[in-house]
Design an enzyme around this catalytic site. Structure first.
Site: not given
Ligand code: UD1
Ligand code: CA
Length: 390
Positions: A16
């Protein structure tokens, strides 16, 4: 006291953001988001777990399984894209989790606009039943304003038990860590919720709009900190202070002042307006600006006049300008680094200084003014003749 481990999730591109740069490496106020997060908590001894192909926050924790396996106690999971959390809030979550006997405890917040966040679905006792992600939420679930911050404290062994049951059967085809909450309930674990007092703290960064908002919150925090410490900031809206900067009380920052890097400002200094200092050291009682720029060491009681620039970069390397105590630098001087101005020296306005200046010397380093009397009058009349012919 049970052991506490911390896992920072910082993988993934952050689609995003629409950027070539991974999300958590986007520069923040003087530092990258993830570094800021770690530095703010003072976490040292790091152990990295690589998530080759990021398949969601649940998958990230699955990748850390072998690291977790021998451990007993609690795991605090934080997201690298949520850098505004304070240690007080994290401590409150950890303490609550420790005494509650919960299998997991989530940090939640009530926000006016819950879009993008996972919604917290609570049972009649106020415990967490499940979390539904934004993209998977039914219309009636979308109206829930209590959302997941992403931060949660888990009992390590219970978390390990449910991790293999995570499935990517959702809108994003990802392994959601948040699904582990409902899975814990299925095996008889209780999942609690702690509410964040200030929703700014739990602001997550997914887009560049979120990033700008996070910057604004973080910047305001720094400004308020220094105002409380006795620094006058005449116009907070146009003043930028990096997180590493240190200032002493009774100094005044005029509008448009930007202090970057490890800049140090003493007491009773006047900085600005419209002045940029980078890793500069400014001693007590010095005046720098308006429109000054540089990374100099500025001694006590120095005056750096309007428009002065320390020319510290030759296109390859950076050098420093040292201005000793009591020096007076006239307006619009260029100080070509490396250069040292000895104590008490006076630099004439408009000078370009390329060599060290002895203490108490007066230096004029610009071409002498030439005056040709009557010259302009002839010039004007010549043009007047030309004009009358055309
Ligand atoms: C996530 C939460 C959501 C919460 C929100 C708060 C999940 C499924 N959802 O959504 O409930 O309200 O954060 O901000 O967790 N990351 C990894 N590896 C991956 C994917 C993500 O390390 O494969 C890390 C990203 O760097 C990030 C975090 O996990 O810092 C959250 O991932 P992101 O995709 O931003 O989740 P949201 O859709 O924001
Ligand atoms: Ca996030």
């Amino acid at each position: 006291m049970k052991s506490l481990y911390v896992l920072v999730l910082a993988a993934g591109q952050g689609s995003r953001m629409k950027s070539e740069l991974p999300k958590v490496l986007h520069p923040g106020v003087g530092r990258e988001v993830v570094q800021k997060e770690l530095a703010a908590r003072g976490w040292a001894k790091l152990h990295y777990v690589i998530q080759d192909k990021p398949k969601g926050s649940g998958h990230a924790v699955i990748m850390a399984k072998s690291w977790l396996k021998p451990k007993r106690g609690s795991l605090l999971v934080v997201y690298g894209d949520t850098p505004l959390l304070t240690s007080q809030t994290l401590q409150r979550l950890v303490d609550h989790h420790a005494v509650s006997g919960n299998a997991a405890t989530f940090l939640a917040m009530d926000v006016p606009d819950p879009s993008g966040y996972g919604r917290m679905i609570l049972d009649a006792q106020g415990y967490l039943e499940r979390i539904v992600e934004d993209k998977d939420a039914a219309p009636h679930e979308r109206t829930i304003t209590l959302v997941n911050s992403g931060v949660a404290c888990w009992d390590i062994q219970m978390l390990l038990e449910v991790l293999p049951r995570l499935k990517p059967n959702n809108a994003k085809r990802e392994y959601y860590l948040t699904d582990a909450a409902a899975l814990l309930r299925n095996i008889g674990g209780r999942v609690g919720v702690v509410r964040a007092r200030n929703p700014d703290e739990t602001h997550g960064i997914n887009t560049r709009v979120d990033l700008a908002r996070a910057e604004a919150i973080f910047r305001q925090r720094i400004l308020e900190h220094w105002m409380r410490e006795g620094v006058t900031i005449l116009d907070p809206a146009t003043t930028y202070i990096d997180v590493e900067v240190e200032l002493q009380p009774d100094s005044r920052l005029w509008p448009g002042t930007i202090l970057r890097g490890a800049t140090r400002i003493g007491t009773h200094c006047e900085i600005g307006p419209y002045t940029i200092l980078e890793s500069a050291v400014v001693k007590d009682g010095a005046r720098v600006g308006p429109f000054a720029r540089g990374d100099a060491q500025v001694g006590k009681g120095v005056n750096v006049g309007a428009g002065t620039i320390t020319c510290n970069y030759d296109g390859y390397s950076k050098s420093q300008t040292i201005i000793e105590d009591g020096v007076f630098v006239g307006s619009n001087a260029n100080l070509v680094a490396p250069v040292r101005l000895g104590h008490g020296a006076i630099i004439a306005a408009g000078s370009t200084i390329t060599e060290d200046v002895k203490p108490n010397a007066l230096v004029v380093a610009r071409t002498r003014q030439i005056a040709k009397e009557g010259w302009a009058k002839d010039f004007h009349s010549k043009h007047a003749i030309k004009r009358s012919h055309s």
